[in-house]
Design an enzyme around this catalytic site. Structure first.
Site, PDB file in Angstrom:
ATOM      1  N   ASN A   1      -7.476   3.424  -4.021  1.00 37.00           N
ATOM      2  CA  ASN A   1      -6.789   2.335  -4.717  1.00 37.00           C
ATOM      3  C   ASN A   1      -7.716   1.127  -4.687  1.00 37.00           C
ATOM      4  O   ASN A   1      -7.845   0.468  -3.659  1.00 37.00           O
ATOM      5  CB  ASN A   1      -5.475   2.040  -3.995  1.00 37.00           C
ATOM      6  CG  ASN A   1      -4.757   0.825  -4.559  1.00 37.00           C
ATOM      7  OD1 ASN A   1      -5.116   0.338  -5.631  1.00 37.00           O
ATOM      8  ND2 ASN A   1      -3.759   0.337  -3.852  1.00 37.00           N
TER       9      ASN A   1
ATOM     10  N   LYS B   1      -7.372  -1.633  -6.115  1.00 33.40           N
ATOM     11  CA  LYS B   1      -6.627  -2.899  -6.224  1.00 33.40           C
ATOM     12  C   LYS B   1      -7.304  -3.820  -7.246  1.00 33.40           C
ATOM     13  O   LYS B   1      -7.884  -3.334  -8.220  1.00 33.40           O
ATOM     14  CB  LYS B   1      -6.483  -3.560  -4.859  1.00 33.40           C
ATOM     15  CG  LYS B   1      -5.936  -2.600  -3.796  1.00 33.40           C
ATOM     16  CD  LYS B   1      -5.459  -3.303  -2.571  1.00 33.40           C
ATOM     17  CE  LYS B   1      -5.108  -2.268  -1.520  1.00 33.40           C
ATOM     18  NZ  LYS B   1      -4.433  -2.817  -0.377  1.00 33.40           N
TER      19      LYS B   1
ATOM     20  N   HIS C   1       3.584   0.715  -4.891  1.00 33.01           N
ATOM     21  CA  HIS C   1       2.744   0.204  -3.800  1.00 33.01           C
ATOM     22  C   HIS C   1       3.444  -1.002  -3.162  1.00 33.01           C
ATOM     23  O   HIS C   1       4.089  -1.786  -3.866  1.00 33.01           O
ATOM     24  CB  HIS C   1       1.367  -0.190  -4.340  1.00 33.01           C
ATOM     25  CG  HIS C   1       0.397  -0.459  -3.245  1.00 33.01           C
ATOM     26  ND1 HIS C   1       0.362  -1.653  -2.579  1.00 33.01           N
ATOM     27  CD2 HIS C   1      -0.533   0.331  -2.658  1.00 33.01           C
ATOM     28  CE1 HIS C   1      -0.565  -1.598  -1.637  1.00 33.01           C
ATOM     29  NE2 HIS C   1      -1.121  -0.407  -1.658  1.00 33.01           N
TER      30      HIS C   1
ATOM     31  N   GLU D   1       2.424  -3.766  -2.266  1.00 33.79           N
ATOM     32  CA  GLU D   1       2.056  -5.070  -2.849  1.00 33.79           C
ATOM     33  C   GLU D   1       2.844  -5.315  -4.143  1.00 33.79           C
ATOM     34  O   GLU D   1       3.232  -6.450  -4.423  1.00 33.79           O
ATOM     35  CB  GLU D   1       0.537  -5.103  -3.088  1.00 33.79           C
ATOM     36  CG  GLU D   1      -0.211  -5.197  -1.757  1.00 33.79           C
ATOM     37  CD  GLU D   1      -1.601  -4.590  -1.739  1.00 33.79           C
ATOM     38  OE1 GLU D   1      -2.171  -4.338  -2.814  1.00 33.79           O
ATOM     39  OE2 GLU D   1      -2.114  -4.355  -0.624  1.00 33.79           O
TER      40      GLU D   1
ATOM     41  N   GLU E   1       2.966   4.803   3.333  1.00 34.72           N
ATOM     42  CA  GLU E   1       2.082   3.708   3.713  1.00 34.72           C
ATOM     43  C   GLU E   1       2.865   2.684   4.534  1.00 34.72           C
ATOM     44  O   GLU E   1       3.606   1.872   3.958  1.00 34.72           O
ATOM     45  CB  GLU E   1       1.533   3.023   2.466  1.00 34.72           C
ATOM     46  CG  GLU E   1       0.716   3.925   1.579  1.00 34.72           C
ATOM     47  CD  GLU E   1      -0.300   3.137   0.768  1.00 34.72           C
ATOM     48  OE1 GLU E   1      -1.489   3.333   0.978  1.00 34.72           O
ATOM     49  OE2 GLU E   1       0.118   2.298  -0.046  1.00 34.72           O
TER      50      GLU E   1
ATOM     51  N   GLY F   1      -4.453  -2.775   4.974  1.00 37.97           N
ATOM     52  CA  GLY F   1      -5.430  -3.863   4.962  1.00 37.97           C
ATOM     53  C   GLY F   1      -5.475  -4.664   6.245  1.00 37.97           C
ATOM     54  O   GLY F   1      -6.065  -5.745   6.286  1.00 37.97           O
TER      55      GLY F   1
ATOM     56  N   SER G   1      -5.244   1.466   6.337  1.00 38.16           N
ATOM     57  CA  SER G   1      -6.452   1.325   7.155  1.00 38.16           C
ATOM     58  C   SER G   1      -7.064   2.672   7.541  1.00 38.16           C
ATOM     59  O   SER G   1      -7.541   2.856   8.658  1.00 38.16           O
ATOM     60  CB  SER G   1      -6.170   0.471   8.393  1.00 38.16           C
ATOM     61  OG  SER G   1      -5.801  -0.833   7.991  1.00 38.16           O
TER      62      SER G   1
HETATM   63  C1  PEP Z   1      -3.511   0.674   0.167  1.00 37.06           C
HETATM   64  O1  PEP Z   1      -3.486  -0.443  -0.302  1.00 37.06           O
HETATM   65  O2  PEP Z   1      -2.929   1.595  -0.421  1.00 37.06           O
HETATM   66  C2  PEP Z   1      -4.204   0.874   1.435  1.00 37.06           C
HETATM   67  C3  PEP Z   1      -3.952   1.962   2.106  1.00 37.06           C
HETATM   68  O3  PEP Z   1      -5.076  -0.106   1.823  1.00 37.06           O
HETATM   69  P1  PEP Z   1      -6.066  -0.085   3.083  1.00 37.06           P
HETATM   70  O4  PEP Z   1      -6.689   1.292   3.139  1.00 37.06           O
HETATM   71  O5  PEP Z   1      -7.064  -1.149   2.819  1.00 37.06           O
HETATM   72  O6  PEP Z   1      -5.231  -0.336   4.289  1.00 37.06           O
END
Ligand code: PEP
Length: 249
Positions: free
Chosen positions: A9, A11, A94, A96, A166, A172, A212
């Site tokens: 992703n 973003k 997601h 966000e 997630e 993040g 992460s």
């Molecule tokens: C994401 O935004 O789907 C995600 C998993 O981000 P990160 O790997 O940076 O934690």
């Protein structure tokens, strides 16, 4: 059918030119991998990126779609527009999008139906925030997201969806769920699917972990029986890191 999948992703990162270079670097290195790899780029990049990827393992996805088919919805990108770029996947729900753009389970249910009708594979995200986990409500939260976001689908349509668990507190932040925490909730999710659609449907569903995920922790996360891969944010922006995760299987 259940597959090992690693989806990146991106973003709101990279220019079109930078994205094309990143996609080329991944494309050159996925040759021969049995894992399904998906690059979820900004909508502006899809057409150009589709021109530079040609490996069977590599697919292209968007990060969102409109909740309407077409018409006077300024700034929105429809599922048919996404499909016409050559993309095959779309991330939906997601955290966000849920947190910053007010996307509810009802909106996401509508988007999922539109994506499926267009032949796109939704990568549907669920997960709890820190306060919910600390209050011991994380199982309840993901079950409600499934009930309201996806469980109106027919069994045939549900079978086309990829799930991504997630935990919002891990996205993040550098904090990853432990392999035990990931397995525990992935099993709860799979059991909940089994209760609705039956065990064979649950066994067929790919459930990705996101939050992460890095080359250094992917192997132990992916070794869990109910973790079928990852949705990768930050580490998807660097071809070495991303391929380190892809190659963790
Ligand atoms: C994401 O935004 O789907 C995600 C998993 O981000 P990160 O790997 O940076 O934690």
């Amino acid at each position: 059918m259940r597959k090992n999948i690693v989806a990146g992703n991106w973003k709101m990162n990279t220019t079109v030119q930078e994205g094309v270079e990143l996609a080329k670097a991944v494309n050159a290195r996925v040759k021969g991998t049995a894992t399904q790899v998906v690059l979820c780029t900004p909508a502006t990049h899809l057409t150009e990126v589709s021109k530079v990827i040609n490996q069977p393992a590599l697919a292209l996805g968007a990060q969102n779609c409109a909740d309407q088919v077409s018409g006077a919805y300024t700034g929105e990108v429809s599922v048919s527009m996404i499909k016409s770029t050559g993309a095959s996947h779309v991330i939906l729900g997601h955290s966000e999008r849920r947190a910053y753009y007010g996307e509810t389970n009802a909106i996401l249910a509508a988007k999922t139906k539109l994506a499926l009708a267009e032949g796109l594979t939704p990568i549907f995200c669920i997960g709890e925030v820190l306060e919910e986990r600390e209050a011991g409500k994380h199982f309840e939260v993901v079950k409600q997201q499934l009930n309201e976001g996806l469980f109106d689908l027919s069994a045939a349509d549900f079978g086309k969806v990829v799930l991504a668990y997630e935990p919002v507190w891990a996205i993040g932040t550098g904090k990853t769920a432990t392999p035990e925490q990931a397995q525990e909730i992935h099993k709860v999710i799979r059991d909940h699917i089994a209760a609705k659609y039956g065990q064979p449907a649950a066994n067929d569903c790919s459930i990705l972990y996101g939050g992460s995920c890095k080359p250094s922790n992917a192997k132990e996360l992916f070794a869990n029986p109910d973790v079928d891969g990852g949705l990768i944010g930050g580490a998807a922006l660097n071809a070495d890191d991303f391929m380190g995760i892809v190659n963790a299987f």
